[in-house]
Design a protein around this motif. Structure first.
Motif, PDB file in Angstrom:
ATOM      1  N   PRO A 183       0.835  -1.206   0.000  1.00  0.00           N
ATOM      2  CA  PRO A 183       0.000   0.000   0.000  1.00  0.00           C
ATOM      3  C   PRO A 183       0.864   1.248   0.000  1.00  0.00           C
ATOM      4  CG  PRO A 183       0.016  -0.998   2.178  1.00  0.00           C
ATOM      5  CD  PRO A 183       0.753  -1.942   1.278  1.00  0.00           C
ATOM      6  N   PRO A 184       0.359   2.352  -0.538  1.00  0.00           N
ATOM      7  CA  PRO A 184       1.153   3.587  -0.554  1.00  0.00           C
ATOM      8  C   PRO A 184       1.310   4.160   0.853  1.00  0.00           C
ATOM      9  CG  PRO A 184      -1.068   3.993  -1.372  1.00  0.00           C
ATOM     10  CD  PRO A 184      -0.959   2.523  -1.188  1.00  0.00           C
ATOM     11  N   PRO A 185       2.228   5.092   1.039  1.00  0.00           N
ATOM     12  CA  PRO A 185       2.381   5.724   2.354  1.00  0.00           C
ATOM     13  C   PRO A 185       1.088   6.404   2.799  1.00  0.00           C
ATOM     14  CG  PRO A 185       4.251   6.246   0.951  1.00  0.00           C
ATOM     15  CD  PRO A 185       3.232   5.588   0.073  1.00  0.00           C
ATOM     16  N   LEU A 186       0.809   6.299   4.089  1.00  0.00           N
ATOM     17  CA  LEU A 186      -0.367   6.931   4.686  1.00  0.00           C
ATOM     18  C   LEU A 186       0.098   8.004   5.664  1.00  0.00           C
ATOM     19  CD1 LEU A 186      -3.380   7.201   5.421  1.00  0.00           C
ATOM     20  CD2 LEU A 186      -3.053   5.318   7.044  1.00  0.00           C
ATOM     21  N   TYR A 187      -0.383   9.247   5.463  1.00  0.00           N
ATOM     22  CA  TYR A 187      -0.047  10.365   6.342  1.00  0.00           C
ATOM     23  C   TYR A 187      -1.287  10.700   7.162  1.00  0.00           C
ATOM     24  CZ  TYR A 187       3.997  10.819   3.321  1.00  0.00           C
ATOM     25  OH  TYR A 187       5.142  10.564   2.616  1.00  0.00           O
ATOM     26  N   LEU A 188      -1.152  10.620   8.477  1.00  0.00           N
ATOM     27  CA  LEU A 188      -2.242  10.971   9.389  1.00  0.00           C
ATOM     28  C   LEU A 188      -1.829  12.256  10.102  1.00  0.00           C
ATOM     29  CD1 LEU A 188      -4.971  10.164  10.504  1.00  0.00           C
ATOM     30  CD2 LEU A 188      -3.819   8.717  12.184  1.00  0.00           C
ATOM     31  N   ILE A 189      -2.507  13.366   9.730  1.00  0.00           N
ATOM     32  CA  ILE A 189      -2.091  14.708  10.158  1.00  0.00           C
ATOM     33  C   ILE A 189      -3.214  15.319  11.002  1.00  0.00           C
ATOM     34  CG2 ILE A 189      -1.285  16.955   9.355  1.00  0.00           C
ATOM     35  CD1 ILE A 189      -0.669  15.576   6.650  1.00  0.00           C
ATOM     36  N   ALA A 190      -2.894  15.729  12.228  1.00  0.00           N
ATOM     37  CA  ALA A 190      -3.921  16.286  13.113  1.00  0.00           C
ATOM     38  C   ALA A 190      -3.281  17.175  14.171  1.00  0.00           C
ATOM     39  CB  ALA A 190      -4.715  15.163  13.784  1.00  0.00           C
ATOM     40  N   ASP A 191      -4.052  18.200  14.591  1.00  0.00           N
ATOM     41  CA  ASP A 191      -3.605  19.060  15.684  1.00  0.00           C
ATOM     42  C   ASP A 191      -3.858  18.435  17.044  1.00  0.00           C
ATOM     43  OD1 ASP A 191      -2.434  21.129  14.358  1.00  0.00           O
ATOM     44  OD2 ASP A 191      -4.181  22.451  14.377  1.00  0.00           O
ATOM     45  N   LEU A 204      -6.919   2.915  18.799  1.00  0.00           N
ATOM     46  CA  LEU A 204      -6.934   3.182  17.368  1.00  0.00           C
ATOM     47  C   LEU A 204      -6.039   2.161  16.675  1.00  0.00           C
ATOM     48  CD1 LEU A 204      -7.770   4.965  14.968  1.00  0.00           C
ATOM     49  CD2 LEU A 204      -5.789   6.415  15.467  1.00  0.00           C
ATOM     50  N   SER A 205      -6.599   1.453  15.708  1.00  0.00           N
ATOM     51  CA  SER A 205      -5.859   0.425  14.973  1.00  0.00           C
ATOM     52  C   SER A 205      -5.665   0.882  13.530  1.00  0.00           C
ATOM     53  CB  SER A 205      -6.625  -0.899  15.010  1.00  0.00           C
ATOM     54  OG  SER A 205      -6.020  -1.862  14.169  1.00  0.00           O
ATOM     55  N   ILE A 206      -4.437   0.776  13.031  1.00  0.00           N
ATOM     56  CA  ILE A 206      -4.115   1.162  11.655  1.00  0.00           C
ATOM     57  C   ILE A 206      -3.484  -0.044  10.971  1.00  0.00           C
ATOM     58  CG2 ILE A 206      -2.808   2.720  10.173  1.00  0.00           C
ATOM     59  CD1 ILE A 206      -2.931   4.773  12.434  1.00  0.00           C
ATOM     60  N   ASP A 207      -4.101  -0.493   9.894  1.00  0.00           N
ATOM     61  CA  ASP A 207      -3.621  -1.674   9.178  1.00  0.00           C
ATOM     62  C   ASP A 207      -3.103  -1.259   7.805  1.00  0.00           C
ATOM     63  OD1 ASP A 207      -3.092  -4.097   8.036  1.00  0.00           O
ATOM     64  OD2 ASP A 207      -5.035  -5.009   8.459  1.00  0.00           O
ATOM     65  N   ALA A 208      -1.804  -1.357   7.629  1.00  0.00           N
ATOM     66  CA  ALA A 208      -1.160  -1.034   6.352  1.00  0.00           C
ATOM     67  C   ALA A 208      -0.290  -2.201   5.897  1.00  0.00           C
ATOM     68  CB  ALA A 208      -0.332   0.240   6.482  1.00  0.00           C
ATOM     69  N   SER A 209      -0.786  -3.418   6.100  1.00  0.00           N
ATOM     70  CA  SER A 209      -0.013  -4.609   5.776  1.00  0.00           C
ATOM     71  C   SER A 209       0.079  -4.817   4.263  1.00  0.00           C
ATOM     72  CB  SER A 209      -0.652  -5.849   6.411  1.00  0.00           C
ATOM     73  OG  SER A 209      -0.752  -5.710   7.815  1.00  0.00           O
ATOM     74  N   GLY A 210       1.178  -5.416   3.842  1.00  0.00           N
ATOM     75  CA  GLY A 210       1.305  -5.813   2.448  1.00  0.00           C
ATOM     76  C   GLY A 210       0.474  -7.058   2.177  1.00  0.00           C
ATOM     77  N   THR A 262       8.071 -20.857  -8.635  1.00  0.00           N
ATOM     78  CA  THR A 262       8.360 -20.150  -7.371  1.00  0.00           C
ATOM     79  C   THR A 262       7.186 -19.250  -6.988  1.00  0.00           C
ATOM     80  OG1 THR A 262      10.714 -20.144  -7.915  1.00  0.00           O
ATOM     81  CG2 THR A 262       9.980 -18.592  -6.225  1.00  0.00           C
ATOM     82  N   GLY A 263       6.851 -19.252  -5.717  1.00  0.00           N
ATOM     83  CA  GLY A 263       5.781 -18.375  -5.237  1.00  0.00           C
ATOM     84  C   GLY A 263       6.172 -16.909  -5.356  1.00  0.00           C
ATOM     85  N   GLY A 264       5.185 -16.061  -5.552  1.00  0.00           N
ATOM     86  CA  GLY A 264       5.445 -14.630  -5.636  1.00  0.00           C
ATOM     87  C   GLY A 264       5.845 -14.058  -4.285  1.00  0.00           C
ATOM     88  N   SER A 265       6.692 -13.072  -4.293  1.00  0.00           N
ATOM     89  CA  SER A 265       7.113 -12.436  -3.042  1.00  0.00           C
ATOM     90  C   SER A 265       5.956 -11.635  -2.440  1.00  0.00           C
ATOM     91  CB  SER A 265       8.315 -11.519  -3.281  1.00  0.00           C
ATOM     92  OG  SER A 265       8.002 -10.553  -4.268  1.00  0.00           O
ATOM     93  N   GLY A 266       5.890 -11.607  -1.130  1.00  0.00           N
ATOM     94  CA  GLY A 266       4.854 -10.824  -0.453  1.00  0.00           C
ATOM     95  C   GLY A 266       5.116  -9.330  -0.621  1.00  0.00           C
ATOM     96  N   GLY A 267       4.054  -8.550  -0.665  1.00  0.00           N
ATOM     97  CA  GLY A 267       4.200  -7.107  -0.760  1.00  0.00           C
ATOM     98  C   GLY A 267       4.736  -6.503   0.522  1.00  0.00           C
ATOM     99  N   ASP A 268       5.569  -5.491   0.408  1.00  0.00           N
ATOM    100  CA  ASP A 268       6.083  -4.810   1.602  1.00  0.00           C
ATOM    101  C   ASP A 268       4.949  -4.096   2.333  1.00  0.00           C
ATOM    102  OD1 ASP A 268       8.600  -5.634   0.904  1.00  0.00           O
ATOM    103  OD2 ASP A 268       9.196  -3.721   0.020  1.00  0.00           O
ATOM    104  N   GLY A 269       5.116  -3.952   3.639  1.00  0.00           N
ATOM    105  CA  GLY A 269       4.156  -3.179   4.409  1.00  0.00           C
ATOM    106  C   GLY A 269       4.255  -1.701   4.072  1.00  0.00           C
ATOM    107  N   GLY A 270       3.153  -0.989   4.194  1.00  0.00           N
ATOM    108  CA  GLY A 270       3.136   0.428   3.871  1.00  0.00           C
ATOM    109  C   GLY A 270       3.675   1.276   5.016  1.00  0.00           C
ATOM    110  N   ASP A 271       4.194   2.448   4.669  1.00  0.00           N
ATOM    111  CA  ASP A 271       4.657   3.399   5.685  1.00  0.00           C
ATOM    112  C   ASP A 271       3.461   4.128   6.290  1.00  0.00           C
ATOM    113  OD1 ASP A 271       7.242   2.686   5.078  1.00  0.00           O
ATOM    114  OD2 ASP A 271       7.605   4.421   3.781  1.00  0.00           O
TER     115      ASP A 271
END
Length: 362
Positions: A183-191, A204-210, A262-271
């Protein structure tokens, strides 16, 4: 409780209570037990806080960086109840309200990055988990099946005797599975982050798994062996056999099943990048962030073995000449295949960063 926490508690000392103080021993014991439980309950929170790295404004795309600290032009309340899907690149609002048990699902997996830019995040029920996650990725495709091995050519006859059938070839290796997605980078911006009650931090749970890689393709089937050639009939004279029959040849051996792909490589986790004031970062750093890499795909199954070629047919007798036996069948391969494919590698874990600013909105 960890060994460090047990050591901390064991080193605590209490001054002896004045003589005659009622229940002094019980009081000290109760205090020690209370602090032990309190420190143990904080362990997961402390571990989460330590897992968040420190970033700078240079970790933010220029387009997004220019928005931070500007005059707010929206008073929109973005309410999330149940599961809400957001397909844009920037969710901008005065306040993001996350109801109890709600899920904000981000659909822009093909975008270069996605941001949630709000003045406030309001957690309605801090005892209930509120979730921000990426929409499920399309499953990675499995690799293509390997091509079958070529079949052996049938044996002919050379002179009096049949020729052995040619061997079947091994099947081809299956194709590699498709890699998983990051997944692309996720920016969580708050005051600020607002939540009711005496809770130290909301859940608060944030899931950005590949996503997982695809399975390797099945290996190709082994080629069949060619049939053996038949021997020549004998030549009979008036009173005896002038020339005996030729020998029928064996069939060709079967080819092995091809190796699985060969199995495909897993996607990297998102930032996941938190941007906010010091109090907001302090609260957000306790979020449960899952940005592990996806699992590698399984290796493909091996292909089936071919069949051994049929032996040359029996030569019938003629006149004073006898016949000959049929040729033996070609052998089946042992082992029957070249084996399963290797699994794909797991994706790498994404980064979790915190960037502290004076304010995200004017």
């Amino acid at each position: 409780m960890t060994s460090h926490q047990r050591e901390f508690v064991s080193r605590m000392r209490f001054d002896p209570a004045p003589a005659g103080f009622p229940g002094s021993t019980q009081f000290v014991s109760w205090c020690s037990r209370f602090l032990t439980l309190a420190i143990a309950s904080l362990a997961p929170v402390l571990a989460l806080a330590q897992a968040v790295g420190t970033g700078t404004l240079q970790d933010i795309p220029e387009e997004l960086r220019s928005r931070i600290g500007r005059q707010s032009s929206t008073t929109l309340l973005y309410n999330v109840t149940g599961t809400e899907r957001f397909g844009g690149q920037i969710l901008e609002a005065d306040e993001l309200v996350l109801a109890a048990g709600s899920t904000l699902e981000l659909a822009g997996r093909t975008l270069p990055w996605v941001a949630i830019h709000v003045r406030r995040i309001r957690i309605v029920d801090p005892t209930s988990i509120a979730t921000i996650r990426w929409a499920r990725a399309q499953p990675a495709s499995a690799g293509s099946a390997g091509a079958a091995g070529a079949q052996g050519a049938a044996g002919e006859r050379r002179g009096r005797h049949g020729v052995r059938g040619q061997h079947g070839l091994d099947g081809q290796t299956g194709g590699s599975g498709q890699p998983g997605q990051q997944p692309p980078p996720l920016y969580l911006i708050a005051d600020e982050v607002i939540f009711p009650g005496p809770t130290a931090a909301p859940r608060l749970s944030i899931d950005a798994s590949g996503s997982a890689g695809g399975q390797g393709g099945v290996g190709g089937r082994g080629g069949d062996g060619g049939s053996g050639g038949q021997g020549l009939r004998g030549a009979s004279g008036p009173v005896d056999c002038r020339r005996g029959p030729g020998r029928s040849a064996a069939g060709g051996n079967a080819g092995k099943g091809g190796r699985g792909g060969t199995g495909g490589s897993g996607g990297d986790g998102g930032d996941v990048i938190f941007v906010g004031t010091a109090p907001a970062i302090s609260t957000l750093s306790y979020s449960s962030v899952s940005n592990n890499g996806g699992a590698g795909g399984l290796g493909g199954a091996p292909g089936a073995a071919g069949r051994g070629g049929r032996g040359g047919s029996q030569v019938p007798g003629t006149g004073h000449c006898g016949g000959s036996r049929s040729g033996s069948a070609g052998r089946e391969p042992n082992p029957p295949s070249l084996g399963e494919g290797n699994p794909g590698g797991n994706g790498a874990q994404g980064r979790t960063l915190a960037i502290t600013v004076t304010r995200t909105y004017q």
